[in-house]
Write a protein that holds these residues in place. Structure first.
Motif, PDB file in Angstrom:
ATOM      1  N   VAL A 154     -11.110  33.229-106.270  1.00 51.93           N
ATOM      2  CA  VAL A 154     -12.185  34.199-106.480  1.00 51.93           C
ATOM      3  C   VAL A 154     -13.158  33.631-107.494  1.00 51.93           C
ATOM      4  CG1 VAL A 154     -12.756  36.551-107.167  1.00 51.93           C
ATOM      5  CG2 VAL A 154     -10.642  36.097-105.903  1.00 51.93           C
ATOM      6  N   VAL A 155     -14.431  33.574-107.127  1.00 47.82           N
ATOM      7  CA  VAL A 155     -15.449  32.933-107.950  1.00 47.82           C
ATOM      8  C   VAL A 155     -16.528  33.931-108.350  1.00 47.82           C
ATOM      9  CG1 VAL A 155     -15.106  30.604-107.018  1.00 47.82           C
ATOM     10  CG2 VAL A 155     -16.618  32.191-105.835  1.00 47.82           C
ATOM     11  N   ASP A 156     -17.071  33.728-109.553  1.00 44.23           N
ATOM     12  CA  ASP A 156     -18.177  34.541-110.053  1.00 44.23           C
ATOM     13  C   ASP A 156     -18.843  33.780-111.192  1.00 44.23           C
ATOM     14  OD1 ASP A 156     -19.892  36.716-110.437  1.00 44.23           O
ATOM     15  OD2 ASP A 156     -18.534  37.672-111.888  1.00 44.23           O
ATOM     16  N   LYS A 157     -20.152  33.622-111.078  1.00 42.76           N
ATOM     17  CA  LYS A 157     -20.946  32.963-112.126  1.00 42.76           C
ATOM     18  C   LYS A 157     -20.351  31.605-112.514  1.00 42.76           C
ATOM     19  CE  LYS A 157     -22.697  37.321-113.988  1.00 42.76           C
ATOM     20  NZ  LYS A 157     -22.076  38.138-112.918  1.00 42.76           N
ATOM     21  N   VAL A 158     -20.150  30.765-111.501  1.00 44.15           N
ATOM     22  CA  VAL A 158     -19.544  29.470-111.735  1.00 44.15           C
ATOM     23  C   VAL A 158     -19.957  28.516-110.625  1.00 44.15           C
ATOM     24  CG1 VAL A 158     -17.422  29.919-110.429  1.00 44.15           C
ATOM     25  CG2 VAL A 158     -17.360  28.339-112.379  1.00 44.15           C
ATOM     26  N   THR A 159     -19.971  27.219-110.948  1.00 47.88           N
ATOM     27  CA  THR A 159     -20.181  26.171-109.955  1.00 47.88           C
ATOM     28  C   THR A 159     -18.857  25.468-109.705  1.00 47.88           C
ATOM     29  OG1 THR A 159     -22.505  25.795-110.501  1.00 47.88           O
ATOM     30  CG2 THR A 159     -21.313  23.963-109.491  1.00 47.88           C
ATOM     31  N   LEU A 160     -18.473  25.416-108.434  1.00 47.31           N
ATOM     32  CA  LEU A 160     -17.269  24.702-108.015  1.00 47.31           C
ATOM     33  C   LEU A 160     -17.732  23.545-107.148  1.00 47.31           C
ATOM     34  CD1 LEU A 160     -14.146  24.644-107.970  1.00 47.31           C
ATOM     35  CD2 LEU A 160     -14.245  26.109-105.941  1.00 47.31           C
ATOM     36  N   ARG A 161     -17.511  22.335-107.643  1.00 51.21           N
ATOM     37  CA  ARG A 161     -18.070  21.140-107.007  1.00 51.21           C
ATOM     38  C   ARG A 161     -16.966  20.121-106.752  1.00 51.21           C
ATOM     39  NH1 ARG A 161     -23.323  18.682-107.714  1.00 51.21           N
ATOM     40  NH2 ARG A 161     -23.754  20.219-109.341  1.00 51.21           N
ATOM     41  N   GLY A 162     -17.021  19.474-105.570  1.00 48.30           N
ATOM     42  CA  GLY A 162     -16.051  18.443-105.252  1.00 48.30           C
ATOM     43  C   GLY A 162     -16.639  17.058-105.297  1.00 48.30           C
ATOM     44  N   ALA A 163     -15.827  16.082-104.911  1.00 45.66           N
ATOM     45  CA  ALA A 163     -16.260  14.680-104.836  1.00 45.66           C
ATOM     46  C   ALA A 163     -16.950  14.373-103.525  1.00 45.66           C
ATOM     47  CB  ALA A 163     -15.052  13.768-105.017  1.00 45.66           C
ATOM     48  N   GLY A 164     -17.001  15.332-102.636  1.00 46.65           N
ATOM     49  CA  GLY A 164     -17.581  15.166-101.306  1.00 46.65           C
ATOM     50  C   GLY A 164     -16.637  15.751-100.283  1.00 46.65           C
ATOM     51  N   PRO A 165     -17.158  16.268 -99.150  1.00 49.62           N
ATOM     52  CA  PRO A 165     -16.287  16.939 -98.183  1.00 49.62           C
ATOM     53  C   PRO A 165     -15.300  16.027 -97.476  1.00 49.62           C
ATOM     54  CG  PRO A 165     -18.544  16.823 -97.376  1.00 49.62           C
ATOM     55  CD  PRO A 165     -18.585  16.373 -98.801  1.00 49.62           C
ATOM     56  N   TRP A 166     -15.488  14.705 -97.557  1.00 50.80           N
ATOM     57  CA  TRP A 166     -14.507  13.779 -96.995  1.00 50.80           C
ATOM     58  C   TRP A 166     -13.397  13.466 -97.995  1.00 50.80           C
ATOM     59  CZ3 TRP A 166     -13.942  11.395 -92.175  1.00 50.80           C
ATOM     60  CH2 TRP A 166     -14.947  11.684 -91.250  1.00 50.80           C
ATOM     61  N   TYR A 167     -13.542  13.935 -99.220  1.00 45.45           N
ATOM     62  CA  TYR A 167     -12.603  13.555-100.274  1.00 45.45           C
ATOM     63  C   TYR A 167     -11.860  14.737-100.890  1.00 45.45           C
ATOM     64  CZ  TYR A 167     -15.418   9.300 -99.986  1.00 45.45           C
ATOM     65  OH  TYR A 167     -16.073   8.181 -99.536  1.00 45.45           O
TER      66      TYR A 167
ATOM     67  N   THR B 172     -22.246  28.591-107.163  1.00 43.37           N
ATOM     68  CA  THR B 172     -22.566  27.428-106.340  1.00 43.37           C
ATOM     69  C   THR B 172     -21.266  26.793-105.871  1.00 43.37           C
ATOM     70  OG1 THR B 172     -24.644  26.957-107.503  1.00 43.37           O
ATOM     71  CG2 THR B 172     -23.644  25.154-106.274  1.00 43.37           C
ATOM     72  N   LEU B 173     -21.139  26.629-104.565  1.00 44.95           N
ATOM     73  CA  LEU B 173     -20.008  25.930-103.951  1.00 44.95           C
ATOM     74  C   LEU B 173     -20.580  24.694-103.282  1.00 44.95           C
ATOM     75  CD1 LEU B 173     -18.268  29.008-102.271  1.00 44.95           C
ATOM     76  CD2 LEU B 173     -17.886  28.096-104.567  1.00 44.95           C
ATOM     77  N   LYS B 174     -20.076  23.508-103.654  1.00 47.16           N
ATOM     78  CA  LYS B 174     -20.768  22.303-103.222  1.00 47.16           C
ATOM     79  C   LYS B 174     -19.818  21.118-103.072  1.00 47.16           C
ATOM     80  CE  LYS B 174     -24.902  19.604-104.355  1.00 47.16           C
ATOM     81  NZ  LYS B 174     -26.053  19.462-105.273  1.00 47.16           N
ATOM     82  N   ASP B 175     -20.024  20.361-102.023  1.00 46.93           N
ATOM     83  CA  ASP B 175     -19.435  19.025-101.874  1.00 46.93           C
ATOM     84  C   ASP B 175     -17.912  19.023-101.785  1.00 46.93           C
ATOM     85  OD1 ASP B 175     -22.040  18.100-102.060  1.00 46.93           O
ATOM     86  OD2 ASP B 175     -21.888  17.578-104.187  1.00 46.93           O
ATOM     87  N   PHE B 176     -17.354  19.908-100.978  1.00 47.23           N
ATOM     88  CA  PHE B 176     -15.921  19.848-100.703  1.00 47.23           C
ATOM     89  C   PHE B 176     -15.665  20.435 -99.331  1.00 47.23           C
ATOM     90  CE2 PHE B 176     -16.584  23.829-103.025  1.00 47.23           C
ATOM     91  CZ  PHE B 176     -15.851  24.759-102.318  1.00 47.23           C
ATOM     92  N   ALA B 177     -14.426  20.369 -98.907  1.00 45.34           N
ATOM     93  CA  ALA B 177     -14.038  20.879 -97.592  1.00 45.34           C
ATOM     94  C   ALA B 177     -12.973  21.955 -97.745  1.00 45.34           C
ATOM     95  CB  ALA B 177     -13.516  19.752 -96.714  1.00 45.34           C
TER      96      ALA B 177
END
Length: 768
Positions: free
Chosen positions: A261-274, A305-310
């Motif tokens: 559960v997310v709120d007022k946060v950025t969750l970012r990955g190394a890329g959707p292939w990783y 913000t949800l970004k760069d993951f799978a």
């Protein structure tokens, strides 16, 4: 700009004398050329991969299709064709047209007798050398029965046959590399059907942003996937909110058994292939990997913000009450960017009230239900530049159940193969924009583009009905619409329904094209639809009618043209004057007075790639050019003086710059002649050779002549030398004067690079 579809064919033995291969020529399936949804200029998603269809690749397997009959294997394939491999050693081989270090491929395995799926593997070879065995499975495929679906193989209506898997290639492989999928054993699966492959160059994993919290290094999440990381990732997200810091998911596969559960946060990955979130609760099957905002009743979430993951889940069935979607809840003032969503129920099911969400640059694959659904009370929100394929229900949907959806947009998306329902739809909604999208290959019980007062809660009493201005501009629909197995008649590529109450709004459908519709191009049913305005619409190919009118309404048609309509009367209308048509501007091919009103529905005649299918005879030659804006020669009948090996003349008009015609060697002069169908004022030719570095610069000497009767030819361009240089994509232009010509002939007398005429594409245009 869109990545164009590139169709593979081996070029060994034709580039230069020193490059001559003594190997036997590759086998190629005799597939029907079909327009590609990834080859539409300036529309749809700008995808990061190069796609190749198996039916155009080198193979010793069996071509299946084309076929659009619900419940058949080719009906759910891209372009309605694929290749089946059912013996050890059978293969499909693709030739890279650009460097790549990763690939995805779409495939189907037969289900097991229990309906629980089977696991197998297929060999991946690079230039003939074994690279790895890639696991494949049917566990995410094969649904049975009518909706709601069951898992009983004894039931009727099997469907949802295909799945996709992805794998990295270990290194960057150059253009020209041959990638082969080959059967090593049939012990685990008696057959493997390959639909297509997507090749891409994946960037290195992105590192942790400065100051970010690390779900592994700071909170102990397990990147191997062995342990349940749900609580640890949730703790990282909560800390990120409290400390106003980004949260980073490093490379790894993380087991997640419930919502993060997310709120007022950025969750970012190394890329959707990783960076991959996956998993499901082992006992409570209603809990699974997903990233959710708080529900509106809990105050909703914002600033996410949800970004760069799978998120690649483990959902194998459809249970509508289970919240097992990749993304869900309420997310206001938030962004989903470059997220890969696969094997969940829905990619994103958003429950309002909520405002200003953007989903962009993402991939949504292999869902059991919708790709995206803006479900009630979603406002000022957008899905853009997103690629959607193989959803179990609507590809992109808005459903204003009980609360109004207002000012939402679906723009520049590519939506392919919804296995049930529509490519893009708005059920109710005010001031909605559905523009610059590409929709293709609808399978059943839906159309390509749908606007409707339909489904529960959609009505004017609650302010949820279609209202204001609905803008559907610059869309392309290919092989859209299909048979409804409940109604037993065709659903149109673009269709409207007033089931709950009449649609009464301004509906602007403009600057769009409907290509090779499976049934009707435009369809009205179940209640009146008023305020329709069609402007600058091109219909090229309809399996039954241009217009199928089964409900009253009003519509204006301005500059609407239709060609290749299967029925001699282009309109089916049994409501008579209840549907009022106003014509302005230039219209052709779609209007009839009186229209047809028959007691039976005709069988469709499909024009996949210009060749009649279904009710037509597939062996008949095309009578007019297939849908390809501008190029008059694509898919047309072609004759030749001769060809070497498998390099026949049809390769020069198939739209594939990687395949080519090569004439009989050492036998100049040589000719190739294209029938344009009728006399056309051709003013320009574009001549191409395969754009590969192995094709050294060469000059070919040729002349151009034309005829209106295929007998008396006149010179249109005197003999001259044309240089094909790999540095300029091996392309040469030939200017003509516009003399009306039906039969266009090139006569080759010399080639400095090979003792034969060579041509991968002959393109003809009426303008300079």
């Amino acid at each position: 700009m869109l990545t164009s579809l590139v169709l593979a064919l081996t070029v060994s033995g034709a580039a230069t004398a020193v490059a001559l291969s003594t190997a036997a020529p590759s086998v190629r399936a005799e597939a029907v050329q079909a327009p590609s949804p990834l080859d539409v200029k300036d529309r749809g998603a700008a995808v990061p991969f190069k796609e190749q269809e198996a039916e155009y690749a080198s193979t010793n397997g069996s071509l299946i299709g084309p076929d659009r009959i619900y419940g058949t294997l080719p009906s759910e394939a891209s372009g309605r064709q694929a290749v089946t491999l059912d013996a050890v050693g059978e293969y499909v081989e693709f030739t890279l047209t650009a460097p790549a270090n990763a690939m995805s491929f779409r495939y189907s395995l037969p289900d097991n007798a229990a309906g629980t799926g089977r696991d197998a593997s297929i060999d991946l070879k690079v230039d003939g050398n074994q690279l790895k065995s890639v696991p494949v499975t049917s566990k995410y495929s094969w649904y049975y029965g009518g909706y709601p679906f069951n898992n009983n193989p004894g039931d009727t209506n099997p469907h949802h046959f295909y799945d996709e898997t992805r794998t990295r290639l270990g290194s960057t492989l150059p253009a020209g590399t041959k990638i082969r999928l080959q059967v090593a054993s049939v012990a685990d699966s008696p057959s493997f059907t390959v639909d297509l492959a997507d090749f891409e160059q994946v960037a290195a994993p992105a590192g942790k942003p400065s100051g970010a919290l690390d779900v592994v290094g700071d909170f102990g999440a397990d990147p191997t996937g062995a342990a349940d990381s749900t609580a640890r990732i949730q703790a990282a997200v909560d800390a990120g909110k409290a400390q106003n810091k980004e949260v980073y998911i490093p490379e790894g596969t993380f087991q997640v058994r419930d919502h993060i559960v997310v709120d007022k946060v950025t969750l970012r990955g190394a890329g959707p292939w990783y960076s991959v979130l996956t998993g499901r609760d082992p006992s409570d099957r209603s809990k699974a990997a997903g990233v959710y905002g708080k529900y509106a009743a809990q105050g909703g979430s914002s600033g996410v913000t949800l970004k760069d993951f799978a998120i690649i889940g483990d959902i194998r069935e459809r249970v509508d009450n289970d919240q097992v979607n990749a993304i869900g809840g309420a997310l206001s003032d938030s962004t989903v960017d470059n997220v890969w969503m696969q094997h969940t129920k829905c990619g994103a099911w958003m429950d309002g009230p909520m405002d200003n969400l953007t989903i962009k640059n993402s991939r949504i694959l292999d869902q059991t239900a919708d790709g995206v659904n803006f479900h009630q009370g979603v406002t000022n929100s957008t899905v853009t530049n997103t690629f959607v394929r193989n959803t179990g229900d609507d590809g992109l949907a808005m459903w204003a159940e009980a609360k109004p959806n207002v000012a939402n947009k679906f723009t520049f998306n590519t939506v392919i193969l919804p296995i049930l329902a529509n490519n893009i739809v708005t059920y109710g909604g005010k001031d909605i924009v559905l523009s610059d999208n590409v929709m293709s290959d609808t399978v059943t019980n839906g159309g390509g583009l749908h606007i409707a007062n339909r489904y529960p809660g959609v009505n004017s009493g609650q302010g949820t009905a279609v209202s204001g201005t609905i803008t559907a501009a610059r869309n392309t629909l290919i092989r859209a619409g299909n048979n409804d197995f409940n109604w037993r008649f065709g659903v149109g590529a673009i269709w409207f329904s007033g089931l709950n109450e009449p649609v009464d709004a301004t509906l602007n459908i403009t600057d769009s094209e409907v290509l090779d519709s499976s049934y009707a191009a435009i369809h009205l049913i179940e209640g009146a639809t008023n305020g329709l305005h069609f402007k600058n619409i091109r219909i090229d190919g309809a399996g039954t009618y241009a217009l199928q009118i089964q409900a009253p309404g009003t519509a204006t048609f301005e500059n609407v043209t239709a060609t290749h309509i299967a029925q001699s009367n282009p309109i089916h209308n049994c409501v008579g004057s209840g549907f009022q048509i106003t014509r302005t501007g230039t219209n052709s091919g779609w209007y009839a007075d009186p229209p047809a009103c028959t007691g039976t529905w005709p069988d469709p005649v499909w024009t996949n790639g210009g060749v009649p299918q279904g009710g037509g005879d597939p062996t008949d030659p095309p009578t007019d050019p297939p849908s390809d804006p501008g190029n008059l020669a694509k898919g047309r009948p072609v004759a030749e003086s001769g060809h070497a090996d498998v390099y026949k003349a049809s390769n020069a008009v198939d739209g594939d710059a990687a395949s080519y015609w090569e004439s009989t060697n050492n036998a100049f002069p040589q000719t190739i002649t294209v029938d344009l169908g009728s006399a056309k004022a051709v003013e320009r030719l574009v001549l191409k050779l395969p754009p590969a570095a192995a094709w050294a610069t060469r000059t070919q000497t040729l002349s151009v002549s034309g005829s209106t009767d295929n007998s008396a030819f006149t010179t249109l361009k005197a003999s001259a030398g044309y240089t094909f240089d790999p540095n300029s994509d091996n392309t040469a232009d030939v200017a003509l004067t516009g003399t009306p010509t039906r039969y266009l002939r090139l006569t080759f007398t010399a080639n400095t690079g090979w003792p034969a005429a060579q041509l991968s594409e002959l393109e003809a245009y009426t303008g300079q």
